[in-house]
Design a protein around this motif. Structure first.
Motif, PDB file in Angstrom:
ATOM      1  N   TRP A 154       0.857  -1.170   0.000  1.00  0.00           N
ATOM      2  CA  TRP A 154       0.000   0.000   0.000  1.00  0.00           C
ATOM      3  C   TRP A 154       0.904   1.234   0.000  1.00  0.00           C
ATOM      4  O   TRP A 154       2.116   1.120   0.144  1.00  0.00           O
ATOM      5  N   GLN A 155       0.309   2.425  -0.120  1.00  0.00           N
ATOM      6  CA  GLN A 155       1.093   3.649  -0.092  1.00  0.00           C
ATOM      7  C   GLN A 155       0.512   4.608   0.946  1.00  0.00           C
ATOM      8  O   GLN A 155      -0.701   4.819   0.995  1.00  0.00           O
ATOM      9  N   LEU A 156       1.402   5.165   1.742  1.00  0.00           N
ATOM     10  CA  LEU A 156       0.980   6.134   2.748  1.00  0.00           C
ATOM     11  C   LEU A 156       0.808   7.486   2.072  1.00  0.00           C
ATOM     12  O   LEU A 156       1.727   7.977   1.421  1.00  0.00           O
ATOM     13  N   VAL A 157      -0.369   8.049   2.219  1.00  0.00           N
ATOM     14  CA  VAL A 157      -0.666   9.346   1.624  1.00  0.00           C
ATOM     15  C   VAL A 157      -0.503  10.443   2.664  1.00  0.00           C
ATOM     16  O   VAL A 157      -0.028  11.529   2.371  1.00  0.00           O
ATOM     17  N   SER A 158      -0.866  10.123   3.909  1.00  0.00           N
ATOM     18  CA  SER A 158      -0.840  11.133   4.960  1.00  0.00           C
ATOM     19  C   SER A 158      -0.864  10.448   6.317  1.00  0.00           C
ATOM     20  O   SER A 158      -1.285   9.300   6.434  1.00  0.00           O
ATOM     21  N   ASP A 159      -0.443  11.167   7.318  1.00  0.00           N
ATOM     22  CA  ASP A 159      -0.554  10.697   8.693  1.00  0.00           C
ATOM     23  C   ASP A 159      -1.331  11.738   9.478  1.00  0.00           C
ATOM     24  O   ASP A 159      -0.954  12.911   9.497  1.00  0.00           O
ATOM     25  N   ASP A 160      -2.408  11.346  10.066  1.00  0.00           N
ATOM     26  CA  ASP A 160      -3.237  12.175  10.954  1.00  0.00           C
ATOM     27  C   ASP A 160      -4.156  13.176  10.269  1.00  0.00           C
ATOM     28  O   ASP A 160      -5.148  13.561  10.859  1.00  0.00           O
ATOM     29  N   VAL A 161      -3.872  13.640   9.061  1.00  0.00           N
ATOM     30  CA  VAL A 161      -4.721  14.670   8.462  1.00  0.00           C
ATOM     31  C   VAL A 161      -5.087  14.301   7.030  1.00  0.00           C
ATOM     32  O   VAL A 161      -4.214  14.097   6.193  1.00  0.00           O
ATOM     33  N   SER A 162      -6.382  14.209   6.780  1.00  0.00           N
ATOM     34  CA  SER A 162      -6.908  14.025   5.429  1.00  0.00           C
ATOM     35  C   SER A 162      -8.081  14.972   5.264  1.00  0.00           C
ATOM     36  O   SER A 162      -8.750  15.330   6.233  1.00  0.00           O
ATOM     37  N   LEU A 163      -8.304  15.372   4.051  1.00  0.00           N
ATOM     38  CA  LEU A 163      -9.428  16.244   3.749  1.00  0.00           C
ATOM     39  C   LEU A 163     -10.450  15.468   2.943  1.00  0.00           C
ATOM     40  O   LEU A 163     -10.099  14.701   2.052  1.00  0.00           O
ATOM     41  N   LEU A 164     -11.719  15.682   3.264  1.00  0.00           N
ATOM     42  CA  LEU A 164     -12.800  15.073   2.500  1.00  0.00           C
ATOM     43  C   LEU A 164     -13.381  16.130   1.587  1.00  0.00           C
ATOM     44  O   LEU A 164     -13.533  17.284   1.983  1.00  0.00           O
ATOM     45  N   CYS A 165     -13.721  15.743   0.375  1.00  0.00           N
ATOM     46  CA  CYS A 165     -14.375  16.684  -0.531  1.00  0.00           C
ATOM     47  C   CYS A 165     -15.525  15.974  -1.227  1.00  0.00           C
ATOM     48  O   CYS A 165     -15.478  14.769  -1.462  1.00  0.00           O
ATOM     49  N   ARG A 166     -16.559  16.747  -1.505  1.00  0.00           N
ATOM     50  CA  ARG A 166     -17.710  16.217  -2.232  1.00  0.00           C
ATOM     51  C   ARG A 166     -17.579  16.637  -3.683  1.00  0.00           C
ATOM     52  O   ARG A 166     -17.419  17.814  -3.976  1.00  0.00           O
ATOM     53  N   GLN A 167     -17.657  15.668  -4.578  1.00  0.00           N
ATOM     54  CA  GLN A 167     -17.593  15.939  -6.005  1.00  0.00           C
ATOM     55  C   GLN A 167     -18.615  15.066  -6.709  1.00  0.00           C
ATOM     56  O   GLN A 167     -18.541  13.845  -6.616  1.00  0.00           O
ATOM     57  N   GLN A 168     -19.524  15.679  -7.395  1.00  0.00           N
ATOM     58  CA  GLN A 168     -20.531  14.961  -8.180  1.00  0.00           C
ATOM     59  C   GLN A 168     -21.209  13.855  -7.376  1.00  0.00           C
ATOM     60  O   GLN A 168     -21.333  12.721  -7.818  1.00  0.00           O
ATOM     61  N   GLY A 169     -21.612  14.194  -6.162  1.00  0.00           N
ATOM     62  CA  GLY A 169     -22.331  13.248  -5.323  1.00  0.00           C
ATOM     63  C   GLY A 169     -21.473  12.210  -4.629  1.00  0.00           C
ATOM     64  O   GLY A 169     -21.982  11.362  -3.914  1.00  0.00           O
ATOM     65  N   TRP A 210      -8.583  13.472   0.164  1.00  0.00           N
ATOM     66  CA  TRP A 210      -7.280  14.045  -0.178  1.00  0.00           C
ATOM     67  C   TRP A 210      -6.393  13.831   1.034  1.00  0.00           C
ATOM     68  O   TRP A 210      -6.764  14.188   2.149  1.00  0.00           O
ATOM     69  N   GLY A 211      -5.235  13.273   0.836  1.00  0.00           N
ATOM     70  CA  GLY A 211      -4.285  13.156   1.939  1.00  0.00           C
ATOM     71  C   GLY A 211      -3.374  14.359   1.978  1.00  0.00           C
ATOM     72  O   GLY A 211      -2.911  14.825   0.950  1.00  0.00           O
ATOM     73  N   LEU A 212      -3.160  14.893   3.157  1.00  0.00           N
ATOM     74  CA  LEU A 212      -2.205  15.981   3.330  1.00  0.00           C
ATOM     75  C   LEU A 212      -0.839  15.360   3.583  1.00  0.00           C
ATOM     76  O   LEU A 212      -0.663  14.651   4.570  1.00  0.00           O
ATOM     77  N   PRO A 213       0.130  15.578   2.702  1.00  0.00           N
ATOM     78  CA  PRO A 213       1.428  14.900   2.853  1.00  0.00           C
ATOM     79  C   PRO A 213       2.235  15.445   4.026  1.00  0.00           C
ATOM     80  O   PRO A 213       3.016  16.365   3.889  1.00  0.00           O
ATOM     81  N   ARG A 214       2.007  14.869   5.181  1.00  0.00           N
ATOM     82  CA  ARG A 214       2.738  15.226   6.400  1.00  0.00           C
ATOM     83  C   ARG A 214       3.625  14.067   6.807  1.00  0.00           C
ATOM     84  O   ARG A 214       3.344  12.930   6.469  1.00  0.00           O
ATOM     85  N   GLN A 215       4.641  14.379   7.576  1.00  0.00           N
ATOM     86  CA  GLN A 215       5.483  13.287   8.072  1.00  0.00           C
ATOM     87  C   GLN A 215       4.682  12.406   9.015  1.00  0.00           C
ATOM     88  O   GLN A 215       3.707  12.831   9.627  1.00  0.00           O
ATOM     89  N   CYS A 216       5.091  11.176   9.100  1.00  0.00           N
ATOM     90  CA  CYS A 216       4.438  10.198   9.957  1.00  0.00           C
ATOM     91  C   CYS A 216       5.049  10.287  11.354  1.00  0.00           C
ATOM     92  O   CYS A 216       6.259  10.480  11.496  1.00  0.00           O
ATOM     93  N   HIS A 217       4.218  10.172  12.372  1.00  0.00           N
ATOM     94  CA  HIS A 217       4.702  10.172  13.747  1.00  0.00           C
ATOM     95  C   HIS A 217       4.818   8.727  14.226  1.00  0.00           C
ATOM     96  O   HIS A 217       3.846   7.979  14.198  1.00  0.00           O
ATOM     97  N   VAL A 218       6.008   8.361  14.637  1.00  0.00           N
ATOM     98  CA  VAL A 218       6.304   6.978  14.998  1.00  0.00           C
ATOM     99  C   VAL A 218       6.675   6.905  16.471  1.00  0.00           C
ATOM    100  O   VAL A 218       7.600   7.583  16.922  1.00  0.00           O
ATOM    101  N   ARG A 219       5.953   6.062  17.197  1.00  0.00           N
ATOM    102  CA  ARG A 219       6.248   5.854  18.617  1.00  0.00           C
ATOM    103  C   ARG A 219       7.174   4.648  18.782  1.00  0.00           C
ATOM    104  O   ARG A 219       7.371   3.848  17.869  1.00  0.00           O
TER     105      ARG A 219
END
Length: 194
Positions: free
Chosen positions: A34-49, A54-63
């Motif tokens: 799989w591919q990581l698009v974002s960590d912790d923040v994604s945006l939802l958008c409505r398009q044509q129903g 959308w993933g916000l490309p932020r660094q991943c936080h690793v514990r």
């Protein structure tokens, strides 16, 4: 997360309180293709129903626990963060495990509400729409009385549309994280035939 289903890339969104294991599950999945698009923040958008992610490309936080469960992460360049016990992992450090295509909305194939880890096996169970909406909204809609009420209403409406259009399950991960991607694909196959 982005995953190829058939000929198209689609998103899988993992929702959970902080510290539940979202990054661990995500990183286990990216190690399975799989591919990581974002960590912790994604945006939802409505398009044509349709609701897309959308993933916000932020660094991943690793514990530390993630580094123990997924030792391959220790070979990547980790950076200190202001959060004690957490390192930053820039997406570009993941190479092919990170989304390299141009930012674009992806149709959502599955929303996962992550539950605490268990010691036995991966457990995926469907969530009814009302429970799913409560779980997703609880983590993602934070109205501030008199200030952000309309924004919270719009956010809730978009989440409701996502939950109405997308299968939602709860997931408790077991110890064999290398099998997680196969289990999710099996679950998606059963949902598409239901």
């Amino acid at each position: 997360l982005a995953v190829r289903i058939g000929a198209a890339w689609q998103s899988v969104v993992i929702v959970a309180p902080s510290g539940t294991g979202k990054s661990t599950a995500s990183l286990a999945l990216v190690n399975s293709g799989w591919q990581l698009v974002s960590d912790d923040v994604s945006l939802l958008c409505r398009q044509q129903g349709q609701t897309s992610v959308w993933g916000l490309p932020r660094q991943c936080h690793v514990r530390q626990g993630t580094r123990r469960l997924l030792p391959w992460i220790n070979d990547l360049p980790l950076t200190p963060t202001a959060i004690e016990g957490t390192c930053g992992l820039p997406l570009k450090s993941l190479g092919q495990r990170a989304w390299s295509g141009p930012p674009k909305p992806l149709k959502c194939a599955l929303v996962i509400c992550l539950e605490p880890h268990n010691d036995h096996d991966h457990v995926l169970k469907p969530l009814d729409r009302a429970s799913a909406l409560m779980r997703v909204a609880q983590e993602n809609v934070q109205p501030i009385e008199g200030v952000a009420d309309r924004n919270a209403q719009r956010a809730f409406g978009t989440l409701a549309q996502l939950v109405r259009q997308t299968p939602v399950c709860r997931l408790s991960t077991g110890p064999r994280l290398e099998l997680l991607a196969d289990r999710i694909f099996d679950y998606l196959a059963t949902q598409n035939h239901a």
